[in-house]
Every structure is written in structure tokens, then in C-alpha cells.
Design an enzyme around this catalytic site. Structure first.
Site, PDB file in Angstrom:
ATOM      1  N   THR A 268     -26.253  21.703   0.146  1.00  0.00           N
ATOM      2  CA  THR A 268     -26.758  20.322   0.224  1.00  0.00           C
ATOM      3  C   THR A 268     -26.093  19.573   1.381  1.00  0.00           C
ATOM      4  O   THR A 268     -26.633  18.591   1.873  1.00  0.00           O
ATOM      5  CB  THR A 268     -26.517  19.524  -1.083  1.00  0.00           C
ATOM      6  OG1 THR A 268     -25.111  19.532  -1.363  1.00  0.00           O
ATOM      7  CG2 THR A 268     -27.259  20.109  -2.253  1.00  0.00           C
TER       8      THR A 268
ATOM      9  N   ALA B  39     -16.589  20.632  -3.462  1.00  0.00           N
ATOM     10  CA  ALA B  39     -17.789  21.493  -3.471  1.00  0.00           C
ATOM     11  C   ALA B  39     -18.280  21.623  -4.909  1.00  0.00           C
ATOM     12  O   ALA B  39     -17.514  21.983  -5.801  1.00  0.00           O
ATOM     13  CB  ALA B  39     -17.453  22.867  -2.902  1.00  0.00           C
TER      14      ALA B  39
ATOM     15  N   GLY C  21     -30.372  13.721 -20.239  1.00  0.00           N
ATOM     16  CA  GLY C  21     -28.971  13.751 -19.782  1.00  0.00           C
ATOM     17  C   GLY C  21     -28.468  12.418 -19.262  1.00  0.00           C
ATOM     18  O   GLY C  21     -27.265  12.241 -19.068  1.00  0.00           O
TER      19      GLY C  21
ATOM     20  N   TYR D 109     -23.510  18.983 -16.570  1.00  0.00           N
ATOM     21  CA  TYR D 109     -22.629  18.606 -15.454  1.00  0.00           C
ATOM     22  C   TYR D 109     -21.324  17.995 -15.979  1.00  0.00           C
ATOM     23  O   TYR D 109     -20.231  18.373 -15.555  1.00  0.00           O
ATOM     24  CB  TYR D 109     -23.386  17.610 -14.563  1.00  0.00           C
ATOM     25  CG  TYR D 109     -22.557  16.915 -13.513  1.00  0.00           C
ATOM     26  CD1 TYR D 109     -22.121  17.586 -12.372  1.00  0.00           C
ATOM     27  CD2 TYR D 109     -22.207  15.561 -13.655  1.00  0.00           C
ATOM     28  CE1 TYR D 109     -21.367  16.933 -11.403  1.00  0.00           C
ATOM     29  CE2 TYR D 109     -21.460  14.909 -12.687  1.00  0.00           C
ATOM     30  CZ  TYR D 109     -21.041  15.595 -11.563  1.00  0.00           C
ATOM     31  OH  TYR D 109     -20.293  14.958 -10.609  1.00  0.00           O
TER      32      TYR D 109
HETATM   33  N1  LIG Z   1     -21.899  11.111  -5.607  1.00  0.00           N
HETATM   34  C1  LIG Z   1     -21.350  10.646  -6.734  1.00  0.00           C
HETATM   35  O1  LIG Z   1     -21.720   9.558  -7.192  1.00  0.00           O
HETATM   36  C2  LIG Z   1     -20.260  11.423  -7.431  1.00  0.00           C
HETATM   37  C3  LIG Z   1     -19.678  10.859  -8.584  1.00  0.00           C
HETATM   38  C4  LIG Z   1     -18.678  11.561  -9.239  1.00  0.00           C
HETATM   39  C5  LIG Z   1     -18.246  12.769  -8.753  1.00  0.00           C
HETATM   40  N2  LIG Z   1     -18.824  13.310  -7.644  1.00  0.00           N
HETATM   41  C6  LIG Z   1     -18.335  14.604  -7.167  1.00  0.00           C
HETATM   42  O2  LIG Z   1     -17.960  14.482  -5.810  1.00  0.00           O
HETATM   43  C7  LIG Z   1     -18.199  15.722  -5.137  1.00  0.00           C
HETATM   44  C8  LIG Z   1     -19.059  15.499  -3.910  1.00  0.00           C
HETATM   45  O3  LIG Z   1     -20.323  15.010  -4.313  1.00  0.00           O
HETATM   46  P1  LIG Z   1     -21.396  14.444  -3.285  1.00  0.00           P
HETATM   47  O4  LIG Z   1     -22.086  13.336  -3.943  1.00  0.00           O
HETATM   48  O5  LIG Z   1     -20.757  14.259  -1.970  1.00  0.00           O
HETATM   49  O6  LIG Z   1     -22.445  15.649  -3.242  1.00  0.00           O
HETATM   50  P2  LIG Z   1     -22.943  16.547  -2.008  1.00  0.00           P
HETATM   51  O7  LIG Z   1     -24.020  17.426  -2.558  1.00  0.00           O
HETATM   52  O8  LIG Z   1     -23.279  15.693  -0.850  1.00  0.00           O
HETATM   53  O9  LIG Z   1     -21.651  17.388  -1.675  1.00  0.00           O
HETATM   54  C9  LIG Z   1     -21.354  18.630  -2.272  1.00  0.00           C
HETATM   55  C10 LIG Z   1     -20.989  19.593  -1.167  1.00  0.00           C
HETATM   56  O10 LIG Z   1     -20.616  20.841  -1.758  1.00  0.00           O
HETATM   57  C11 LIG Z   1     -21.289  21.879  -1.055  1.00  0.00           C
HETATM   58  N3  LIG Z   1     -21.493  22.991  -1.982  1.00  0.00           N
HETATM   59  C12 LIG Z   1     -22.327  23.020  -3.053  1.00  0.00           C
HETATM   60  N4  LIG Z   1     -22.266  24.229  -3.634  1.00  0.00           N
HETATM   61  C13 LIG Z   1     -21.370  24.960  -2.927  1.00  0.00           C
HETATM   62  C14 LIG Z   1     -20.894  26.287  -3.039  1.00  0.00           C
HETATM   63  N5  LIG Z   1     -21.327  27.117  -3.995  1.00  0.00           N
HETATM   64  N6  LIG Z   1     -19.969  26.723  -2.152  1.00  0.00           N
HETATM   65  C15 LIG Z   1     -19.531  25.900  -1.157  1.00  0.00           C
HETATM   66  N7  LIG Z   1     -19.958  24.638  -0.994  1.00  0.00           N
HETATM   67  C16 LIG Z   1     -20.867  24.170  -1.878  1.00  0.00           C
HETATM   68  C17 LIG Z   1     -22.586  21.289  -0.559  1.00  0.00           C
HETATM   69  O11 LIG Z   1     -23.148  21.973   0.531  1.00  0.00           O
HETATM   70  C18 LIG Z   1     -22.156  19.867  -0.203  1.00  0.00           C
HETATM   71  O12 LIG Z   1     -21.704  19.792   1.134  1.00  0.00           O
HETATM   72  C19 LIG Z   1     -18.816  16.648  -6.180  1.00  0.00           C
HETATM   73  O13 LIG Z   1     -17.782  17.414  -6.746  1.00  0.00           O
HETATM   74  C20 LIG Z   1     -19.380  15.697  -7.203  1.00  0.00           C
HETATM   75  O14 LIG Z   1     -19.489  16.292  -8.470  1.00  0.00           O
HETATM   76  C21 LIG Z   1     -19.831  12.657  -6.976  1.00  0.00           C
END
Ligand SMILES: NC(=O)c1ccc[n+]([C@@H]2O[C@H](COP(=O)([O-])OP(=O)(O)OC[C@H]3O[C@@H](n4cnc5c(N)ncnc54)[C@H](O)[C@@H]3O)[C@@H](O)[C@H]2O)c1
Length: 310
Positions: free
Chosen positions: A35, A74, A272, A143
Site C-alpha cells: 500500500t 508495516a 467491525g 484487526y
Molecule cells: N492510519 C491510522 O489511522 C492508524 C491508526 C492506528 C494505527 N495505525 C497503524 O499505523 C501503521 C501505519 O499505518 P498507515 O495508516 O500509515 O497505513 P499504510 O498502509 O499507509 O502503511 C502501511 C505500510 O506497511 C507496508 N506493508 C504492508 N504489508 C507489508 C508487508 N507484509 N511487508 C512489508 N511492508 C508491508 C505498506 O506497503 C505500507 O507502506 C500500521 O501499523 C497501522 O496499523 C494506523
């Protein structure tokens, strides 16, 4: 100091990488670009293309870099996808996460900073209340379950071997958030309104209501909390604003900044989706952190970024 950011090509991760580079750290990014996007990654960071589910490759990269600090972002980050594809969520967030965790311990990482969820771990937060770090987690999505399980793996596997910090983030928004996924309502709304495409508002209880209540925080305030985590005492910290907003209030604020012909479509409740989430952030505030951006300022910056992308 060498710092590895897993998920550093994604929305929050790439903003964090920029913040770390600004502070002068030597930054490495591990991401499979599923992503995330390569163009998000600062040219000053060294990039390793890797899927964290690939254990051998993940371990090889850790051995090569020998990071002192790991930010683990990630993940499969979407509640709706986790409900539709629970196996995928478990494989990335738990098996992949475990590979990152074990590779960190094996390579003597000093501090591991995990981006957990404040939005999906506590379950329903009753009206008038804000979820505190000492509440018993009651996740209601796959999740939320996988993030909580990983926190527990950290407690068991990292204790005594590596310092660790758990950041429970609320609903993050800002530049670089993917508007094509099923999560990230601010990004979806900005993108759709700017393109005059219909926007969907999912119900809190019944079709046509103002939607769920969430604690929205601007990504730069999350980055400042992540930077602070380099020196925080070990533990769990909520990262949010402590203010709840309904989906329709978010839409109203964005619409007040964009002239748009978009049609609003009211949908039923999504599987969910919790009705209400607001975090108590007093613990982190004791360490001189507080959000610097008002919701309105954050929305304006986000819209500007989407406008530049058009
Ligand atoms: N966006 C939010 O509101 C939010 C809230 C709470 C927690 N989080 C956490 O923060 C983190 C980042 O979220 P985000 O919103 O930036 O999402 P995002 O999808 O933009 O970032 C996730 C990243 O992880 C990479 N990724 C996914 N699967 C992978 C794999 N198997 N191996 C290597 N890389 C992989 C993707 O390519 C991407 O760059 C996540 O852990 C998410 O659960 C996000």
C-alpha cells in the site's frame, strides 16, 4: 544512530521518516510497497524492498543494517479488510510482526516502538468517557485482535531483552493517506469532493444518522509523539486529541473548504465498525507532548496536499 522504520513507504511511516531525517538520524526503510509508495520515501533514507512475512529475507536485512531502534509500522491497517480477509490480517500483522520482533531481538535492537491501535483495541467507548491505557482491551474486529495479540507477544518475548514502547494511535489523517482504501475517511472525502465523486457516510446505528464518533489526529502530531517515544519510559501510550467527531462533522469541515458537487450517500453500519472511540491522552501529555494542529488546520493542510496531487 541507525533507525529502521518498517512500513516507512506508507502514510504514517513516510511522514515519520521525514521527521527522523530532519532530526539527523540515519534512517532505513523496510516495506513491500503493497500500500506504500516508493515516491513517499525520502531520498535520504535507504530503502529495502521486503515482505515481512518472508522470515529469511527479513532476518538478512536486519543483520545487514543492525539498527539500534526499530519503529514497526508495516501492517495490514484496515478494519474492514481484516473482517473480509482475516487470514491475510493474521499473516501480516502477527506472523510478519513476529518475524520483525524476533529479528530485532536477535540483532540486539535497543528499543522497539510499535504502532498499535487506540481506535480498535478498547471496543466501544461509552458516551462521556475517554479510553485510558489501563482499560482492559475488548477489540471487536480482527484487526483490533491482531494488534492486541502483538502487544502481548511483545510483553512476553521482548521483556528483559529489548526496551519497547506501545503507541496506541487514534484515527490519523494528513498528507499521503491513501484515498482508495476502505479506511481513512478524511483522505477518501478530500479526494472524492475534489473530483466531484459521490461520498459514502456509513451509519453509527442506522442509515441516515451522522455516522460514528472518532478521535481524529493530524499525522504531524503523531510524528512528534513517535519522536518523543525515543526517550519515553517503557509502556503503553495513547496518541490522540481526546476530542470526538462524527463522520458528518468531518465531511462538513472538509466541504467548507472545497466547492464540490459531490452527492452524499448514506449507507448502513459497516461490519467491525465501533460506534464511538475517543482516547484519554493525559499520560502522554505528562511528557510535554500535545497536539499542535487543530482539526481545522490539519484538514486545510490535507486538502492542500490533495489539491497539489490532482
Ligand atoms: N492510519 C491510522 O489511522 C492508524 C491508526 C492506528 C494505527 N495505525 C497503524 O499505523 C501503521 C501505519 O499505518 P498507515 O495508516 O500509515 O497505513 P499504510 O498502509 O499507509 O502503511 C502501511 C505500510 O506497511 C507496508 N506493508 C504492508 N504489508 C507489508 C508487508 N507484509 N511487508 C512489508 N511492508 C508491508 C505498506 O506497503 C505500507 O507502506 C500500521 O501499523 C497501522 O496499523 C494506523
Amino acid at each position: 544512530m541507525k533507525i529502521l522504520v518498517t512500513g516507512g513507504a506508507g502514510f504514517i511511516g513516510s511522514n515519520l521518516v521525514d521527521g527522523l531525517i530532519e532530526k539527523g538520524f540515519n534512517v532505513f526503510v523496510l516495506d513491500d510497497l503493497s500500500t506504500g509508495k516508493k515516491e513517499n520515501i525520502s531520498k535520504k533514507a535507504k530503502f529495502f524492498l521486503c515482505d515481512i512475512r518472508k522470515r529469511k529475507k527479513t532476518f538478512e536485512i536486519f543483520k545487514k543494517i543492525k539498527p539500534e531502534i526499530v519503529y514497526h509500522l508495516a501492517a495490514q491497517p484496515s478494519v474492514p479488510i481484516s473482517m473480509k480477509e482475516p487470514k491475510k490480517d493474521i499473516e501480516i500483522n502477527l506472523i510478519g510482526g513476529l518475524n520483525v520482533l524476533e529479528a530485532s531481538i536477535k540483532n540486539n535492537v535497543k528499543r522497539f516502538i510499535f504502532s498499535s491501535t487506540g481506535g480498535a483495541i478498547y471496543g466501544e467507548v461509552p458516551e462521556g468517557k475517554k479510553a485510558k491505557e489501563d482499560w482492559t482491551p475488548k477489540p471487536e474486529s480482527i484487526y483490533g485482535i491482531s494488534k492486541f495479540a502483538f502487544e502481548n507477544y511483545l510483553n512476553i518475548l521482548a521483556k528483559g531483552k529489548m526496551e519497547y514502547i506501545i503507541l496506541r494511535l487514534s484515527n490519523v489523517f494528513g498528507p499521503r493517506q491513501d484515498p482508495y482504501g476502505e479506511a481513512g475517511v478524511v483522505a477518501i472525502f478530500c479526494n472524492s469532493l475534489l473530483k466531484n465523486k459521490p461520498v459514502k457516510v456509513y451509519a453509527m446505528k442506522e442509515k441516515g444518522d451522522k455516522g460514528c464518533i472518532r478521535d481524529y489526529i493530524f499525522v504531524k502530531d503523531v510524528v512528534s509523539a513517535c519522536l518523543l517515544a525515543l526517550n519515553l519510559p517503557e509502556g503503553i501510550y495513547n496518541v490522540g486529541t481526546g476530542t470526538g467527531r462524527k463522520t458528518m462533522d468531518v465531511l462538513k469541515e472538509i466541504k467548507s473548504n472545497i466547492k464540490s458537487e459531490s452527492q452524499i450517500i448514506f449507507e448502513g453500519k459497516r461490519l467491525g465498525d465501533l460506534e464511538r472511540n475517543v482516547l484519554n491522552v493525559e499520560k502522554l501529555k505528562k511528557f510535554n507532548w500535545k497536539p499542535k494542529y487543530s482539526f481545522e488546520e490539519g484538514i486545510k493542510e490535507t486538502i492542500k496536499w490533495f489539491e497539489r496531487k490532482l
